[in-house]
Enzyme design. Structure first.
Site, PDB file in Angstrom:
ATOM      1  N   HIS A 144      -2.313 -40.384   4.436  1.00 36.37           N
ATOM      2  CA  HIS A 144      -2.476 -41.370   3.496  1.00 36.37           C
ATOM      3  C   HIS A 144      -4.059 -40.857   2.506  1.00 36.37           C
ATOM      4  CE1 HIS A 144      -4.433 -45.189   1.922  1.00 36.37           C
ATOM      5  NE2 HIS A 144      -3.065 -45.287   1.547  1.00 36.37           N
ATOM      6  N   ARG A 194      -3.376   2.782   8.400  1.00 34.69           N
ATOM      7  CA  ARG A 194      -3.830   1.551   7.624  1.00 34.69           C
ATOM      8  C   ARG A 194      -2.468   0.734   7.517  1.00 34.69           C
ATOM      9  NH1 ARG A 194      -6.525   3.770   2.497  1.00 34.69           N
ATOM     10  NH2 ARG A 194      -7.722   1.695   2.358  1.00 34.69           N
ATOM     11  N   TYR A 205      14.300 -32.661 -13.143  1.00 31.84           N
ATOM     12  CA  TYR A 205      12.779 -32.646 -13.222  1.00 31.84           C
ATOM     13  C   TYR A 205      12.013 -32.636 -12.116  1.00 31.84           C
ATOM     14  CZ  TYR A 205      13.002 -37.901 -11.837  1.00 31.84           C
ATOM     15  OH  TYR A 205      13.229 -38.726 -11.405  1.00 31.84           O
ATOM     16  N   LYS A 216       0.810  -1.262  -0.107  1.00 30.38           N
ATOM     17  CA  LYS A 216       0.075  -0.100   0.171  1.00 30.38           C
ATOM     18  C   LYS A 216       0.823   1.352   0.164  1.00 30.38           C
ATOM     19  CE  LYS A 216      -3.921   0.203   2.111  1.00 30.38           C
ATOM     20  NZ  LYS A 216      -4.186  -0.892   3.379  1.00 30.38           N
ATOM     21  N   GLU A 272      16.197 -40.310   0.016  1.00 32.21           N
ATOM     22  CA  GLU A 272      15.133 -39.860   1.048  1.00 32.21           C
ATOM     23  C   GLU A 272      15.403 -40.057   2.404  1.00 32.21           C
ATOM     24  OE1 GLU A 272      11.513 -42.442   0.123  1.00 32.21           O
ATOM     25  OE2 GLU A 272      12.928 -44.112  -0.449  1.00 32.21           O
ATOM     26  N   GLY A 324      13.070 -38.013  -2.421  1.00 32.63           N
ATOM     27  CA  GLY A 324      11.882 -38.301  -1.910  1.00 32.63           C
ATOM     28  C   GLY A 324      11.677 -37.671  -0.829  1.00 32.63           C
ATOM     29  N   THR A 325      10.965 -36.261  -1.235  1.00 32.24           N
ATOM     30  CA  THR A 325      11.320 -35.128  -0.053  1.00 32.24           C
ATOM     31  C   THR A 325      10.123 -35.551   1.087  1.00 32.24           C
ATOM     32  OG1 THR A 325       9.759 -33.954  -1.590  1.00 32.24           O
ATOM     33  CG2 THR A 325      12.152 -33.525  -1.608  1.00 32.24           C
ATOM     34  N   ASN A 326       9.063 -36.307   0.966  1.00 32.51           N
ATOM     35  CA  ASN A 326       8.153 -36.669   1.914  1.00 32.51           C
ATOM     36  C   ASN A 326       9.014 -37.356   3.081  1.00 32.51           C
ATOM     37  OD1 ASN A 326       6.071 -35.757   0.438  1.00 32.51           O
ATOM     38  ND2 ASN A 326       5.484 -37.811  -0.009  1.00 32.51           N
ATOM     39  N   SER A 339      16.306 -39.564  -7.085  1.00 33.29           N
ATOM     40  CA  SER A 339      15.221 -39.037  -7.044  1.00 33.29           C
ATOM     41  C   SER A 339      14.968 -38.609  -5.525  1.00 33.29           C
ATOM     42  CB  SER A 339      14.030 -39.790  -7.546  1.00 33.29           C
ATOM     43  OG  SER A 339      12.802 -39.135  -7.190  1.00 33.29           O
ATOM     44  N   ARG A 391       4.432 -46.176  -7.990  1.00 38.28           N
ATOM     45  CA  ARG A 391       4.419 -46.907  -6.656  1.00 38.28           C
ATOM     46  C   ARG A 391       4.016 -48.352  -6.747  1.00 38.28           C
ATOM     47  NH1 ARG A 391       2.118 -41.199  -5.000  1.00 38.28           N
ATOM     48  NH2 ARG A 391       0.987 -41.950  -6.862  1.00 38.28           N
ATOM     49  N   GLY A 403      -7.762  -7.562   3.878  1.00 44.25           N
ATOM     50  CA  GLY A 403      -8.781  -7.869   5.017  1.00 44.25           C
ATOM     51  C   GLY A 403      -8.192  -8.599   6.394  1.00 44.25           C
TER      52      GLY A 403
END
Lengths: 877, 877
Positions: free
Chosen positions: B455, B93, B852, B23, B746, B767-769, B765, B561, B102
């Site tokens: 899950h 403000r 990727y 603002k 991972e 496995g970020t989980n 690859s 998977r 808001g």
């Protein structure tokens, strides 16, 4: 230049253990000292590594090099392999960098075939000797190289003896032996489908390969894992001209120690056999004679051997374990090495060698293996009774010591029976925090599940109570108050005995003997304390454990697990009331009860440590651990807690977690329930004020530790609660007590962000149990079931929960140390996982520059000694 | 020089968002463009940060600086704060760096007191206006600064209207307003215990503090978390001279967009109220008029506004959302910002602006918020019906889309009902892998437990099925086939509707409308594909999902998977037979059955991807996930599997793990059961041969991925199994098919040792989980219960399972990338966790240089757009 894979004894020396193995290096050293060693050469450990890299084949250039050295050996010996007139026979023996006695293979008398045997018979004028040697060779080669079971050959000998109506092998004559040779060759062909190899060079290469292969046999793998020897080292192979102790009564073979390996007494100790080969001593067919008798039988040989032995001990500055052979009155040395010994002997020898002026105090400290102290510090079984006892099962030696008592299957019964004056062994599928009280008063603990770092194992080690875990051989019959093992039923009340140092479970009673902590032990530990740089603290929370730790030389407590203080019947009730509270008022009432209990507990522990520093960790486990398990009878408990079974059940279900180890625990509890952290801080500070007022000379500084931190903001938030609570107490008591606030580094993230987090921490304590779990993604409660495959397949060399994984977990610790000290150079750093008492891990902690290690009380002396050894080997500052 | 904390509008410009907030920066920019902006100044975001650092106080030097700028403002305005003759009134403000409409607080008309109000009345000749303004100020100040509930004031106004017998506020006269002012002041004092502050400078400082404080109100915290705005940014405060839209019928106030924010249509769009203040528009007391009507009412003002609006859009090169006030026929601009818009509008506006020559294609790509695509790609509810629908509950919007169906409580019933042609919503406490089939055929899923990465959430997003999770407001009544919410019972078979984009659960049926993927969407995505450097793949294992991913522009599959392929009734039986096998023969028989199924499944998936690369992960979850849960009825299953319930129960107990996430899973299964890895490899290679023989032009290279690696030796061992199996198949088929072998990274250890491990891997690859779970030690299945406290206490700004934790987990990914490429420069790197579809995480992946990202099919377009934006913002190569 291409790599050299083979060395004559005269080309090597004692410092080349890595390349030549212990045996090869020592034979080379004895050769260079001018001692009577039969000529030979050593194929290096690198050749073994190549063998495995090349898909278990020996590369042509290495084979060529071995043959080149066979020629050199032939020249030195004045005999030729396979020569009919003047044949050379050799032994082929293993020898790794670290001594692995009996784990790998040996082949003697190599070079014999149908023609050579005749040459030997003629040369020695002793056809019986020649054929006896030949049949021994076939038997050994068949066993080691071709894996034809020994029993077949033993049976053939037995039949021959029956046929001849004699009892002893020695009563068989040359013709009998000749017949046996023919039978043995037929047996070989029958099993293998090929003729026994007659070409000595083929025999030799097959034998070298067999020794390489034996590096990877199951017992060698197991031994390596037990002793922390990497599977990548490989074994060397020593090829040595045979000398014969079995050519007549002016021959013999034996083994001797320069001192008594059981007691350490400075007295020549050993045994020998006249007219025998080494294997006869091992096989125990005849009873060997004491080495003293050699003095009478062959005084000159004895004197020469004594002179060599004394020289070797002075040369290696350690007690020696030697093998020798006498061939027609001439002494030959076949091996020398630093002898294995008991802990008592190790300490006495180390002290004696210092008194004899042979070694320095530093060297003495290095002579004792810290891990040996473990069994020494605990009670041990009476050896005589032990020999006669029936072994029920063997499992993981989870916590050392010797224990004997009556079997009980639950903590309640344990408590009742102990109250009646009985001694009990608690047998459980696995233990849980609820069992703590029952565990504490049991003599020993036996669990069916769980590894070296299961709940039972960790708690038992902490308490110094004997424990055997992962004993899958026994089946507990629920409801029948008994367990079954191999068809045998052991009932509640039956006596069993546990040896926590070997993992053996015995049926019946065995009496125990205790250890003395004075004399050589206290002298040696005094030297250790002088040299070490690392402080050694203990993990303890009961006054008894703290007192034990103090007695064992702990310089403070590195970890008070406050949750353990609540696992007794009265106290756990308050925790449960807190968990089940429906209103803030109810909750506060329960927390207030906990407050009083905690303060009293802290006072006792602080008193026990005599003013030394104490690190108190805020409550750590998920709250569900304080509730009964799902499915248990909740009626009585609900009544006691003035709630309904349904409400209790609901709380249990709500607190259930899929992966509690990564769940609502550690500092996450303090974020959800700041009132607990507040209460614990108040109790700590109040207790510290009480203690320091009673002991004006103590400069006691309590250390408050926040567990499971992952983020600076998390620590800041909790530190805010702690500081506010502490300052309020100090103000109310008008006290200027100092206190420290630090954090566990036990998540990878805390280690990675250790520079940020250090801005708010006075100290770090590496919680290597959790850090290992998270770095590997490996649950220590579950890993036992599949880590076996990892050892068998040579993926893991050791249990990462017992010995610190230096490359992964260690990398995080090193990084966190650098990061933390980069922003706070005086950051105090320690480790309080199970690894704190593991010698290899202690060495790492020293090298990284930590300030202290903290371990269970019974491992304190081990850590003190290991820290001293690390400081001597790797000087810092 | 000390830091400058306050800026006049004339000192700033549009590029100073970080310091002045959106603002403040835009007001400065409009000022510099010569537009009619009332004078004012902005207190910086840094002052806000200081405020929090200083324990929620404003430092004296900052207060002094603010007062200095009040003087400057007074000089510019020619009025003085608190002056009775010519008073200055101001607005105070909020304004953060990112727009948070808001979420924070505003105070208007500041500067009034009993004397000033009289001055205003005189000056304006309008006492009613003066007292109306005063009572508005008291009301707003009381609400915002002192937290006196608004209702009290509303009630007072209502009573006054009753007393006077009128309906509209506007019907109250000056005296009424004056009375209300007195009542309001009394209300204030009654609640606060102090008089309403009369000193304007006190009013000002209290208001500035209140705005700072509002940065941390719960809705702002929630909004930030939803939008990934760090809590460290803080808000600026803009103090601006009041202009009045409520001084008569030549006054007014309004809001307008340069284009239609719902459709994107290029048409001036907005609404205004004559004789009103901004709050009246928001409050909805009167119905505003369309902006078009302003043209009739005040043609000159309208033309001026249109000209300014057009200029602003051209200046900012984006659709503008503006606030304006007309005071006695004169236009004042109070705000401009890039307008919020729907996904459809965003795409149309972006394309139109390109066509209008105003922006480039790159700029167009940057104009669309990728996360907005999520809802756009899924079905949505008919807006008209939605407005009338009853909301039952609101919970986590776990997987977007709109779904309507009959409630069922288990997967079995779901299957039965769907077979009868019904549409169902599956309502579960939580889902488990057993429910997969039932989930797949349901319209939507509602769970009581579990977070955004439970899950249910993960699987539903993968399937593109709507899901709402963590809906603790509903209670499932076990056995009664109903759930309860707020006293209302919803029975099995009743219709409910789920909006997976908002997390709202509705009672009854609502019809849905689909999205079109052509037109502006396809044009914009075409540009995105041209600019991005990252490839985008999908996580998919069914032919339907693969086809959906292909349709959404996936360039391959980054994660199959394989275990999901076994979760149907027929196939799971083979897995169970394998698990329960007692002999090697039985096991092999079961594995052979699995082999045939896997091959067929792989052929279908490969076909669906039209020759694009497919990464197949070897079986990953702990085997117990394939067995029924403990306590379930095992009789029927045991009979089916030709075993006993006891044997089944035993297997379930034996496979139970305390922390399954860190248990016997991933490559650990391949180490224990090499035959499974062998079978899967054979099935993959056979399927690839089949597919490539059918499509000679495809150059398809299957990528076999080993999960949960922690050590090089582990990978070597498993690679040995894979290579042997693959080569045997290739030889048997005389095929020269290429294949790759890579690994998941991972575990933290794999990342720390990524250089070593890369020697044996063709690709990584991330496995970020799992990597997030282990780096934090945080179980994603359990975290929902306590992460709330972490947000409330500002410890976490966002869910690390939804948005990648760059400093911890990201540090490991960066390190592993460097290490891996240091030994293998062409190592292919990707990420396949849930984060692959999160725009902020995609940006990180681009910056780190991955090849990727792989995400669930419905997030593929989001990832494509996010990747393009990252490439435009952070050019690489």
């Amino acid at each position: 230049m291409s790599k050299k894979y083979v060395y004559l004894f005269s080309e090597g020396n004692g410092s080349m253990r890595e390349l030549l193995g212990g045996k090869g290096a020592n034979l080379a050293e004895m050769t260079s000292l001018g001692m009577p060693v039969p000529h030979g050469f050593t194929v290096t450990t690198e050749a073994c590594t190549r063998y495995y890299e090349d898909g278990k084949t020996i590369a042509p250039e290495i084979e060529a090099e071995i043959f080149e050295f066979v020629s050199k050996l032939e020249a030195l010996a004045g005999k030729k392999l396979g020569d009919k007139e003047n044949p050379l026979l050799v032994s082929v023996r293993s020898g790794a960098r670290a001594s692995m006695p009996g784990m790998m293979d040996t082949i003697l008398n190599l070079g014999l075939n149908d023609e050579v045997v005749e040459g030997i018979a003629k040369l020695t004028q002793n056809p019986r000797f020649a054929y006896d040697t030949y049949r021994r060779f076939i038997q050994m080669f068949a066993d080691v190289v071709a894996e034809v079971p020994k029993e077949y050959f033993e049976r053939a000998i037995d039949l021959m003896k029956q046929k001849k109506g004699v009892k002893q092998d020695t009563e068989l004559d040359a013709d009998d032996m000749k017949q046996l040779v023919e039978q043995f060759k037929a047996l070989y062909k029958g099993h293998i489908g090929r003729d026994f190899p007659t070409e000595p060079k083929v025999q030799l290469m097959e034998s070298v390969k067999a020794v390489f292969r034996s590096w990877d046999n199951p017992r060698a793998i197991y031994y390596r894992r037990q002793n922390g020897i990497p599977s990548s080292w490989g074994t060397a192979v020593t090829v040595q001209m045979m000398v014969f102790g079995n050519m007549g009564n002016d021959c013999g073979t034996g083994v001797a120690f320069t001192r008594n390996p059981a007691t350490g007494e400075k007295k020549f100790f050993g045994e020998f056999l006249v007219n025998a080969q080494g294997e006869d001593v091992v096989a125990g067919i005849r009873t060997p004679q004491s080495i003293d008798e050699l003095k009478q039988l062959m005084p000159e040989v004895y004197d020469q051997f004594l002179e060599i032995a004394t020289r070797l001990e002075r040369h290696y500055k350690d007690m020696q374990d030697m093998e020798f052979t006498i061939e027609r009155g001439k002494l030959f040395m076949l091996q020398t090495r630093n002898g294995k010994r008991t802990a008592q002997a190790a300490m006495k020898i180390a002290c004696d060698l210092v008194d004899e002026g042979l070694i320095t105090e530093e060297q003495a400290v290095l002579l004792v293996d810290p891990s040996q102290l473990d069994a020494f510090l605990h009670d041990q079984f009476n050896p005589a009774e032990l020999k006669r006892a029936k072994i029920l099962a063997t499992a993981l030696p989870a916590s050392p010591g010797a224990a004997c008592g009556q079997v009980v299957f639950d903590a309640e019964t344990a408590k009742e029976w102990v109250a009646e004056g009985k001694k009990v062994i608690l047998v459980r599928l696995e233990t849980s925090p609820e069992d703590i009280e029952g565990m504490h008063i049991s003599e020993g603990i036996l669990t069916v599940r769980g590894g070296m770092t299961s709940h039972a194992a960790v708690v038992a080690r902490g308490m110094g109570i004997c424990c055997i875990s992962s004993c899958g051989d026994i089946t507990i019959r629920e409801g029948e108050h008994c367990f079954e093992v191999d068809g045998l039923i052991v009932n509640e009340g039956d006596y069993i005995s546990l040896d926590g140092s070997t993992g053996r479970v015995y049926l019946g009673k065995i009496s125990t003997v205790g250890a003395g902590l004075s004399g050589d032990y206290s002298r040696l530990m005094g030297w250790a304390d002088k040299f070490r740089k690392l402080q050694v603290r203990a993990n303890a929370e009961t006054p008894a454990d703290a007192a034990q730790a103090y007695k064992f030389g702990a310089e403070g407590i590195g970890l008070v697990r406050t949750e353990h203080m609540f696992f007794d019947e009265q106290k756990i009730k308050a925790v449960r009331e807190m968990i089940l509270a429906k209103t803030q008022t109810q909750r506060q009432k329960a927390v207030d009860k906990m407050h009083v209990m905690q303060r009293e507990d802290f006072i006792k522990v602080f008193e026990a440590m005599q003013g030394q520093p104490v690190t108190i960790r805020l409550i750590d486990p998920p709250l569900h651990e304080f509730l009964p398990k799902e499915g248990e009878n909740l009626e009585a408990l609900a009544a006691e807690l003035e709630t309904t079974p349904a409400a209790l059940e609901k709380a249990i279900v709500e607190l259930h977690e899929v992966n509690p180890m990564m769940g609502h625990r550690g500092c996450r509890l303090a974020v959800s329930y700041p009132e607990i952290a507040k209460m614990q801080t108040e109790a700590i500070i109040e207790a510290a004020i009480t203690v320091t007022e009673a002991h004006k000379d103590w400069r006691f500084v309590p250390e408050i530790m926040v567990p499971l931190i992952t983020d600076l903001k998390e620590l800041k938030y909790i530190k805010g609660i702690i500081v506010a609570a502490a300052e309020a107490v100090l103000k109310a008591h008008d006290s200027d007590l100092k206190y420290m606030i630090g954090t566990m580094v036990e998540t990878p993230r805390a280690a990675l962000l250790a520079d940020e987090i250090a801005t708010e921490a006075d100290f770090y304590s590496f919680g290597t149990n959790d850090l290992t779990q998270m770095t590997f993604g490996l649950s220590r409660d579950d890993a036992a079931s599949y880590l076996g495959s990892y050892y068998d397949k040579k993926i893991f060399d050791f249990d990462p929960f017992a010995t610190l994984d230096l490359r992964g977990v260690g990398q995080l610790i090193e990084r966190a140390t650098e990061l933390g000290r980069s922003v706070k150079p005086n950051l105090k750093l320690g480790i309080c996982g199970e690894h704190g008492g593991d010698p290899a891990s202690v060495e790492f902690c020293h090298k990284v520059g930590l300030n202290y290690v903290s371990c269970s009380p019974y491992r304190v002396p081990i850590a003190r000694l290991a820290a001293a050894q690390a400081a001597i080997k790797f000087p810092r500052d």
